[in-house]
Design an enzyme around this catalytic site. Structure first.
Site, PDB file in Angstrom:
ATOM      1  CE1 TYR A 109      -3.783   2.514   0.875  1.00  0.00           C
ATOM      2  CE2 TYR A 109      -1.984   3.612   2.029  1.00  0.00           C
ATOM      3  CZ  TYR A 109      -3.257   3.636   1.484  1.00  0.00           C
ATOM      4  OH  TYR A 109      -3.995   4.792   1.543  1.00  0.00           O
ATOM      5  CD  GLU A 197      -6.146   4.537  -1.237  1.00  0.00           C
ATOM      6  OE1 GLU A 197      -6.164   4.560   0.004  1.00  0.00           O
ATOM      7  OE2 GLU A 197      -7.164   4.351  -1.927  1.00  0.00           O
TER       8      GLU A 197
END
Length: 386
Positions: A109, A197
């Site tokens: 992530y 993101e």
């Protein structure tokens, strides 16, 4: 302003970040021609909506043949996708992103956002890719590294090293990841992004780093100087009322309650919503008409509130400074008469020209409940809609 995944990946690609090859389609008829640009026997079909949780809702499918691709695309295009972010009404899928499938070895992530509390840029990195980062933060916070960096032209090598510290990259992968961090940083600065993101960021079986999914959000207040970003706006993904509000330069956010709110000032608007909840009801919207609203702007705001069918009553809370109470009152009266208002309306006025404002409301012959203060206003509107 949000954009779609395929648009975010195009921006990443323009800045030199590694992304899978893919094509976007709006109809089944154009698919066969566009697929000629891809060099793969396996594909991933992704619904393009402005909401997370697509995979769990059936909006992401791995297919291993053209026949299977056609079948899944037909099922997905036009489908109403319901995720934890869309609400029960869901969102209709009007475009698909088809990309070459990746053979995943590891998932990570990575995100970059503006940290308003510290006036810095925060990078969040974790080995727990492909998951809900809020859940990871809650259950295993030790698996998240947050690196806050100063707003400068370039990000330092020291900061990049900390951002990448959770990841066990080899030398070549570190070089690629270094380029990716620089690309993300430049996008945030040069395109006025609020959030970028990458979830997941992967290493494939060949050891290559790829941004497998991407999300971007841009600062609405800076969008006027980013026409190349504004043209990516998809109005079909936005609430029609919020679109209309933006035309009148009104700060409006639709909520799920039954009491419509019109307030001047974001802080006062938040306090108004809080006190409505305190008395057992829910606000239907956040609406800040601003400090220097005209009669026409106030009238437009009033109509916006009433266009929400869930609204059972309206609370207007104005503290006049630059915003004069008599202008607000005249705008309310004009709008209420034009649409033949039948819902309960409570108005609390204080500040500049509040006496003149109250006089306008009293002479309007409309059924308007006047409140002494915010507490009194909340009590009256909650009681009025019971």
């Amino acid at each position: 302003m949000n954009i779609h995944e395929h648009q975010a990946k195009e921006i990443l690609k323009d800045f030199g970040a590694p992304v899978s090859n893919g094509v976007v389609i709006f109809s089944i008829q154009e698919m066969s021609e566009k697929l000629k640009k891809l060099k793969s026997s396996e594909f991933v079909v992704k619904a393009q909506i402005h909401a997370g949780g697509r995979g769990k809702a059936g909006g992401v499918k791995l297919v291993k043949s053209i026949e299977e691709l056609n079948e899944e695309a037909k099922k997905m295009l036009g489908k109403v996708l319901i995720t934890h972010q869309t609400g029960p009404e869901g969102k209709e899928v009007k475009r698909l992103y088809i990309e070459e499938a990746s053979d995943i070895s590891k998932e990570f992530y990575l995100s970059c956002l503006v940290d308003r509390e510290t006036s810095k840029i925060a990078f969040i990195s974790s080995t727990e890719g492909g998951m809900d980062i809020e859940k990871v933060a809650s259950e295993t916070p030790d698996k998240i590294i947050t690196t806050k960096v100063e707003f400068t032209k370039n990000i330092s090598e020291k900061d990049i090293e900390k951002i990448l510290s959770p990841f066990e990259f080899d030398v070549a992968q570190k070089q690629e990841a270094n380029k990716l961090i620089n690309a993300i940083y430049k996008i945030l600065i040069e395109k006025d992004a609020n959030l970028i993101e990458i979830n997941p960021l992967i290493i494939n079986k060949n050891g290559k780093i790829i941004c497998l999914d991407a999300k971007m959000n841009f600062d609405d207040n800076a969008i006027f100087r980013r026409p190349e970003i504004l043209k990516l706006r998809d109005l079909t993904e936005e609430d029609p009322i919020e679109i209309e509000a933006s035309k009148h330069d009104l700060a409006y956010i639709k909520l799920n309650g039954s009491i419509g709110c019109m307030v001047n000032g974001a802080g006062l608007a938040m306090a108004t919503m809080d006190i409505i909840k305190l008395y057992g009801k829910e606000p239907a919207n956040f609406l800040d008409v601003g400090g220097g609203a005209t009669k026409e702007k106030v009238s437009a705001a009033f109509k916006l509130i009433l266009s929400d069918k869930n609204v059972k009553g309206i609370l207007i809370n104005i503290f006049g400074g630059i915003m004069r109470c008599d202008i607000l009152a005249q705008g309310v009266v004009d709008a209420a008469k034009e649409i033949n208002l039948s819902l309960p309306l409570v108005v609390r006025l204080a500040g500049t020209n509040f006496k003149e404002g109250k006089e306008i409301l009293e002479k309007s012959n409309l059924k308007i409940l006047s409140a002494l203060d915010l507490n009194d206003a909340a009590k009256k509107i909650v009681e009025a809609i019971k």
